[in-house]
Design an enzyme around this catalytic site. Sequence first.
Site, PDB file in Angstrom:
ATOM      1  N   GLY A  30       1.798  -1.180  -8.318  1.00 32.84           N
ATOM      2  CA  GLY A  30       2.738  -2.128  -7.726  1.00 32.84           C
ATOM      3  C   GLY A  30       3.072  -3.220  -8.726  1.00 32.84           C
ATOM      4  CB  SER A  31       4.648  -6.470  -8.241  1.00 32.98           C
ATOM      5  OG  SER A  31       3.795  -6.982  -7.241  1.00 32.98           O
ATOM      6  CB  THR A  32       2.677  -7.928 -13.039  1.00 37.29           C
ATOM      7  OG1 THR A  32       3.061  -6.762 -13.777  1.00 37.29           O
ATOM      8  CG2 THR A  32       1.702  -8.739 -13.880  1.00 37.29           C
ATOM      9  CD  GLU A  89      -1.586   2.875 -14.034  1.00 35.84           C
ATOM     10  OE1 GLU A  89      -0.698   2.517 -14.839  1.00 35.84           O
ATOM     11  OE2 GLU A  89      -2.664   3.360 -14.393  1.00 35.84           O
ATOM     12  CD  GLU A  95       9.074  -4.390 -12.870  1.00 40.64           C
ATOM     13  OE1 GLU A  95       8.363  -5.115 -12.150  1.00 40.64           O
ATOM     14  OE2 GLU A  95       8.803  -3.203 -13.117  1.00 40.64           O
TER      15      GLU A  95
HETATM   16  P1  NAD Z   1       4.229  -4.662  -4.530  1.00 43.18           P
HETATM   17  O1  NAD Z   1       3.215  -5.146  -5.495  1.00 43.18           O
HETATM   18  O2  NAD Z   1       4.956  -5.673  -3.735  1.00 43.18           O
HETATM   19  O3  NAD Z   1       3.556  -3.675  -3.463  1.00 43.18           O
HETATM   20  C1  NAD Z   1       2.878  -2.507  -3.844  1.00 43.18           C
HETATM   21  C2  NAD Z   1       1.926  -2.104  -2.733  1.00 43.18           C
HETATM   22  O4  NAD Z   1       0.927  -3.112  -2.631  1.00 43.18           O
HETATM   23  C3  NAD Z   1       2.557  -2.008  -1.354  1.00 43.18           C
HETATM   24  O5  NAD Z   1       1.931  -0.974  -0.630  1.00 43.18           O
HETATM   25  C4  NAD Z   1       2.243  -3.362  -0.735  1.00 43.18           C
HETATM   26  O6  NAD Z   1       2.201  -3.341   0.670  1.00 43.18           O
HETATM   27  C5  NAD Z   1       0.856  -3.610  -1.304  1.00 43.18           C
HETATM   28  N1  NAD Z   1       0.461  -5.022  -1.386  1.00 43.18           N
HETATM   29  C6  NAD Z   1       1.246  -6.117  -1.500  1.00 43.18           C
HETATM   30  N2  NAD Z   1       0.484  -7.236  -1.517  1.00 43.18           N
HETATM   31  C7  NAD Z   1      -0.806  -6.820  -1.436  1.00 43.18           C
HETATM   32  C8  NAD Z   1      -2.061  -7.499  -1.420  1.00 43.18           C
HETATM   33  N3  NAD Z   1      -2.152  -8.830  -1.477  1.00 43.18           N
HETATM   34  N4  NAD Z   1      -3.180  -6.755  -1.357  1.00 43.18           N
HETATM   35  C9  NAD Z   1      -3.128  -5.411  -1.315  1.00 43.18           C
HETATM   36  N5  NAD Z   1      -1.972  -4.716  -1.296  1.00 43.18           N
HETATM   37  C10 NAD Z   1      -0.822  -5.418  -1.373  1.00 43.18           C
HETATM   38  O7  NAD Z   1       5.224  -3.731  -5.349  1.00 43.18           O
HETATM   39  P2  NAD Z   1       6.522  -2.998  -4.821  1.00 43.18           P
HETATM   40  O8  NAD Z   1       7.618  -3.989  -4.692  1.00 43.18           O
HETATM   41  O9  NAD Z   1       6.185  -2.134  -3.672  1.00 43.18           O
HETATM   42  O10 NAD Z   1       6.825  -2.006  -6.058  1.00 43.18           O
HETATM   43  C11 NAD Z   1       7.553  -2.359  -7.187  1.00 43.18           C
HETATM   44  C12 NAD Z   1       6.625  -2.696  -8.332  1.00 43.18           C
HETATM   45  O11 NAD Z   1       5.762  -1.600  -8.614  1.00 43.18           O
HETATM   46  C13 NAD Z   1       7.371  -2.946  -9.627  1.00 43.18           C
HETATM   47  O12 NAD Z   1       6.817  -4.065 -10.245  1.00 43.18           O
HETATM   48  C14 NAD Z   1       7.094  -1.692 -10.445  1.00 43.18           C
HETATM   49  O13 NAD Z   1       7.162  -1.856 -11.841  1.00 43.18           O
HETATM   50  C15 NAD Z   1       5.723  -1.366 -10.014  1.00 43.18           C
HETATM   51  N6  NAD Z   1       5.397   0.025 -10.293  1.00 43.18           N
HETATM   52  C16 NAD Z   1       4.522   0.298 -11.301  1.00 43.18           C
HETATM   53  C17 NAD Z   1       4.218   1.617 -11.607  1.00 43.18           C
HETATM   54  C18 NAD Z   1       3.247   1.975 -12.707  1.00 43.18           C
HETATM   55  O14 NAD Z   1       2.818   3.119 -12.753  1.00 43.18           O
HETATM   56  N7  NAD Z   1       2.896   1.068 -13.592  1.00 43.18           N
HETATM   57  C19 NAD Z   1       4.805   2.643 -10.863  1.00 43.18           C
HETATM   58  C20 NAD Z   1       5.705   2.322  -9.852  1.00 43.18           C
HETATM   59  C21 NAD Z   1       5.994   0.995  -9.567  1.00 43.18           C
END
Ligand code: NAD
Length: 525
Positions: A265-267, A287, A429
Amino acid sequence: MSKPLRGAKLALRVAFDRQRLALLGELNSAVRTIEHFIDGRFVPPDSGSWLDVIEPATGGVYAKVAAGDERDVRAAVEVGKRAFPAWSGLAAAERSRLLLRLADLIDERVDELARAESIDTGKPISLARSVDIPRSAANFRYFATAILHTQSEMHDFDGGGTPGGVPALNYTLRRPRPPGVAGLISPWNLPLYLLTWKIAPALATGNTAVAKPSEVTPMTASMLGALAMEAGIPAGVLNIVHGTGAECGAAIVRHPDVPTVSFTGSTGVGRWIAREAGDRLKRISLELGGKNPFVVFEDADLGGEGGAIATAARAAFTNQGQICLCGSRLLVHERVYERFVAGLLERVGSLRLGDPLEEGTRQGALVSAAHLEKVAGAVETARSLGGKVLIGGSKPGTAELPERCLGGFFYRPTVIEGLDPACVIEQEEIFGPVVTVQKFRTDHEAVALANGTPYGLASVVFTRDLSRAHAVAGRIQSGLVWVNCWMVRDLRTPFGGAKQSGLGREGGLEALRFFTEPRNVCVRY
Ligand code: NAD
């Protein structure tokens, strides 16, 4: 087949079909719900609360998903703990057989799953059918067979050199970290593809799982639960909980009996998880985001489907730029800059934007209204910083979209030049259909630009000079470097990011090691 088994199979088929029909809108709204999958059953959230699930192509609510919280996570972890001894005690060949069966079932349902993924995310159905779903099956197939070919270390000690030493054999066992429940959290951009990239190695190595897809795109994860039961994976081994990150995701991260957390997910969220997990001494894999450079040298092959221009267009705009591996910063040698940009604009201009469910569509919708506004806002910021929008730069007009999609979250593929490499648009990003182009003169300058952000996930280098390719690949600070190609994925290779793009690696041996801990056994002889 025995009667009870036939009954169980029928019940599973009904569960799967119910999800599918709900998805297609063929049942009344009361059953259009996506429940948790815990202990082999679909169950409603303890809180009784539901979240809207929106179809990005139309902007309409098409389902409700369980708004899970700590109580649901606690229940899922309990059954995961209970299922762990039997599951981890199965012969690897038996776990492998069950996971291979699941892979086959995914293949059999590719059309239904692809349609569900397209509706849920807004991605073109052709992409879901050719990439997302087949790759999900491949994830299971890869790890199901990898566990049949593992090796372990052995150290034959002659007893010399240490006080009181005696001859002994040391061998290393690898076991899931007790109590064996892995927490797996994934984002919305490649829902089934990324969740199965975690579930497959976790289960193959004998962990049980509590997996949480993004609340924005929960459908195919739910369908996977039904398929796992149909494959014969014992109840409690794979549990899928739904809900927001703040409620449900955080409860997984904080649960004392989830010793292993794999997150994509996000950084920003990754940093929070690292802090929480640090306090609890959990094993984590993160990741995270990227701002990937795509470097085109003056000797690059520009033309053709495998050339730099076509590859850059794919790397920039596949899945509307919503892939962590997308090349969002195009760095082009000044000698080929004009030709490259002209060719790119021609390609981008021909990308067909429209209803994701239509076969010929190449650009679907962005995942949500909020994300659309974020992307549109970034382009406005780019303009205000002096960026020149070469193509795109707006939402499509109503004449460009079919009636069904007028409320959808669409944005034109956009190319921008003329920005300062240090500005926020070049540094942060966007994760949408927006790329920038920069000129460079020397190899040194190209590498400095490529490395000039806080991220380091993936990079692409186009050159016909082999020495230059190796030299640049060695100097670029990213977890993945593709030379003369993009997104070619061999599942045996380490996958992950440098710098602020992540911590740890997935894929191949790295994943098998992440989901197990070494235990040294020392036997005197
Ligand atoms: P996000 O971080 O908002 O959410 C990702 C997941 O984490 C979701 O299931 C969300 O519900 C959960 N989440 C959110 N807050 C949380 C917390 N406090 N504790 C536990 N879980 C939590 O990201 P997003 O908007 O869903 O996805 C986009 C991001 O993902 C972009 O930054 C993208 O670059 C990244 N991404 C990275 C990779 C990689 O392999 N490096 C692959 C795909 C996407």
